[in-house]
Design an enzyme around this catalytic site. Structure first.
Site, PDB file in Angstrom:
ATOM      1  N   ARG A  14       8.713 -40.137 -14.648  1.00 51.22           N
ATOM      2  CA  ARG A  14       9.885 -40.445 -13.835  1.00 51.22           C
ATOM      3  C   ARG A  14       9.703 -41.744 -13.068  1.00 51.22           C
ATOM      4  O   ARG A  14      10.603 -42.185 -12.375  1.00 51.22           O
ATOM      5  CB  ARG A  14      10.031 -39.293 -12.843  1.00 51.22           C
ATOM      6  CG  ARG A  14      11.374 -39.062 -12.265  1.00 51.22           C
ATOM      7  CD  ARG A  14      12.156 -38.061 -13.063  1.00 51.22           C
ATOM      8  NE  ARG A  14      13.144 -37.352 -12.314  1.00 51.22           N
ATOM      9  CZ  ARG A  14      13.654 -36.189 -12.702  1.00 51.22           C
ATOM     10  NH1 ARG A  14      13.219 -35.615 -13.802  1.00 51.22           N
ATOM     11  NH2 ARG A  14      14.583 -35.608 -12.009  1.00 51.22           N
ATOM     12  N   ARG A  34      23.098 -24.914  -8.280  1.00 49.55           N
ATOM     13  CA  ARG A  34      21.776 -25.486  -8.001  1.00 49.55           C
ATOM     14  C   ARG A  34      21.773 -26.108  -6.616  1.00 49.55           C
ATOM     15  O   ARG A  34      22.678 -26.848  -6.247  1.00 49.55           O
ATOM     16  CB  ARG A  34      21.433 -26.554  -9.049  1.00 49.55           C
ATOM     17  CG  ARG A  34      20.501 -26.017 -10.112  1.00 49.55           C
ATOM     18  CD  ARG A  34      20.269 -27.027 -11.183  1.00 49.55           C
ATOM     19  NE  ARG A  34      19.574 -28.228 -10.707  1.00 49.55           N
ATOM     20  CZ  ARG A  34      19.013 -29.106 -11.522  1.00 49.55           C
ATOM     21  NH1 ARG A  34      19.040 -28.914 -12.818  1.00 49.55           N
ATOM     22  NH2 ARG A  34      18.420 -30.178 -11.040  1.00 49.55           N
ATOM     23  N   ARG A  82      28.455 -28.838 -12.901  1.00 50.48           N
ATOM     24  CA  ARG A  82      27.280 -27.964 -12.989  1.00 50.48           C
ATOM     25  C   ARG A  82      27.012 -27.271 -11.653  1.00 50.48           C
ATOM     26  O   ARG A  82      26.629 -26.100 -11.608  1.00 50.48           O
ATOM     27  CB  ARG A  82      26.046 -28.787 -13.413  1.00 50.48           C
ATOM     28  CG  ARG A  82      24.813 -27.932 -13.607  1.00 50.48           C
ATOM     29  CD  ARG A  82      23.671 -28.743 -14.197  1.00 50.48           C
ATOM     30  NE  ARG A  82      23.032 -29.590 -13.214  1.00 50.48           N
ATOM     31  CZ  ARG A  82      22.060 -30.457 -13.484  1.00 50.48           C
ATOM     32  NH1 ARG A  82      21.654 -30.602 -14.733  1.00 50.48           N
ATOM     33  NH2 ARG A  82      21.505 -31.179 -12.547  1.00 50.48           N
ATOM     34  N   ARG A 120      19.692 -38.627  -5.872  1.00 51.28           N
ATOM     35  CA  ARG A 120      18.918 -38.493  -7.109  1.00 51.28           C
ATOM     36  C   ARG A 120      19.285 -39.600  -8.094  1.00 51.28           C
ATOM     37  O   ARG A 120      18.423 -40.137  -8.788  1.00 51.28           O
ATOM     38  CB  ARG A 120      19.119 -37.114  -7.717  1.00 51.28           C
ATOM     39  CG  ARG A 120      18.356 -36.045  -6.920  1.00 51.28           C
ATOM     40  CD  ARG A 120      18.914 -34.653  -7.145  1.00 51.28           C
ATOM     41  NE  ARG A 120      18.742 -34.208  -8.493  1.00 51.28           N
ATOM     42  CZ  ARG A 120      19.647 -33.479  -9.164  1.00 51.28           C
ATOM     43  NH1 ARG A 120      20.784 -33.167  -8.620  1.00 51.28           N
ATOM     44  NH2 ARG A 120      19.387 -33.096 -10.375  1.00 51.28           N
ATOM     45  N   LYS A 167      20.373 -34.556 -20.815  1.00 48.46           N
ATOM     46  CA  LYS A 167      19.045 -34.667 -21.432  1.00 48.46           C
ATOM     47  C   LYS A 167      18.368 -33.308 -21.574  1.00 48.46           C
ATOM     48  O   LYS A 167      17.631 -33.098 -22.531  1.00 48.46           O
ATOM     49  CB  LYS A 167      18.158 -35.673 -20.691  1.00 48.46           C
ATOM     50  CG  LYS A 167      17.693 -35.241 -19.334  1.00 48.46           C
ATOM     51  CD  LYS A 167      16.882 -36.315 -18.634  1.00 48.46           C
ATOM     52  CE  LYS A 167      16.760 -36.032 -17.146  1.00 48.46           C
ATOM     53  NZ  LYS A 167      16.103 -34.770 -16.769  1.00 48.46           N
TER      54      LYS A 167
END
Ligand code: AMP
Length: 196
Positions: free
Chosen positions: A90, A135, A129, A146, A15
């Protein structure tokens, strides 16, 4: 012509990448709450200090903090012709906050882009990723946490927007260009006009 858009999808759905492309196509700023928080953490601003531990644990930043950040950003001049919000709202509380803000300005959303990918594909992309970007919230444990927050708190907002007839569901599996094309085509079919 204005374009007020949301993009909603699980972590790893692409996204963020698609949000930037679609915002550019429709000539509006892409506003990512995750990017805003990460920049604040990097710059060690008071906001960054406040949200760092929450984000590293994969939890949601409190609604009053997040909604204040978004309101401030949407009030800037470049968001007058519209915006693409990535990662906000969210949960249902944030839907209410955004409704109140838009209503106070006599503005409406044009569409909510739902980017769907199978759960395992999201996980695989997030693990890739993590290896590429390092990250701190992309560890296997935090990723699972998450995704469960997405399923429990974020996915229900699609029910609310669906009842309003705003949801455009897009298959998020394919090449970047294919997915961008699908989204643009679906938005044009709803009467939105790309720039240029
Ligand atoms: P993202 O880049 O959208 O995956 O966001 C990264 C992290 O920032 C999330 O896991 C949350 O901790 C925080 N965050 C981003 N957007 C929101 C939001 N709308 N509400 C609460 N927390 C958020």
């Amino acid at each position: 012509m204005t374009a007020r858009l949301l993009i909603v999808g699980p972590q790893g759905s692409g996204k963020g990448t698609q949000g930037v492309r679609i915002a550019e196509a429709f000539g509006v700023p892409a506003i990512s709450t995750g990017d805003t928080f990460r920049a604040a953490i990097r710059d060690q601003t008071p906001l960054g200090v406040e949200v760092k531990a929450i984000i590293e644990a994969g939890n949601l930043v409190p609604d009053e903090v997040t909604s204040a950040v978004v309101r401030e950003r949407l009030a800037q001049d470049d968001a007058a012709p519209g915006f693409l919000l990535d990662g906000y709202p969210r949960n249902l509380g944030q839907v209410n906050d955004l409704d109140a803000f838009l209503e106070s300005r006599d503005e409406q959303l044009d569409a909510v882009i739902e980017l769907s990918v199978p759960r395992q594909e999201s996980i695989d992309r997030l693990i890739t990723r993590a290896a590429e970007q390092g990250r701190t919230d992309d560890t296997a444990e935090v990723i699972a946490h998450r995704l469960s927050i997405y399923e429990n708190e974020t996915a229900p907002i699609l029910g609310v927007y669906g009842e309003r007839g705003l949801v455009v569901s897009i298959d998020g599996v394919g090449t970047l260009d294919e997915i961008t094309e699908r989204i643009v085509t679906a938005l044009v079919a709803r009467g939105l006009t790309p720039q240029g």
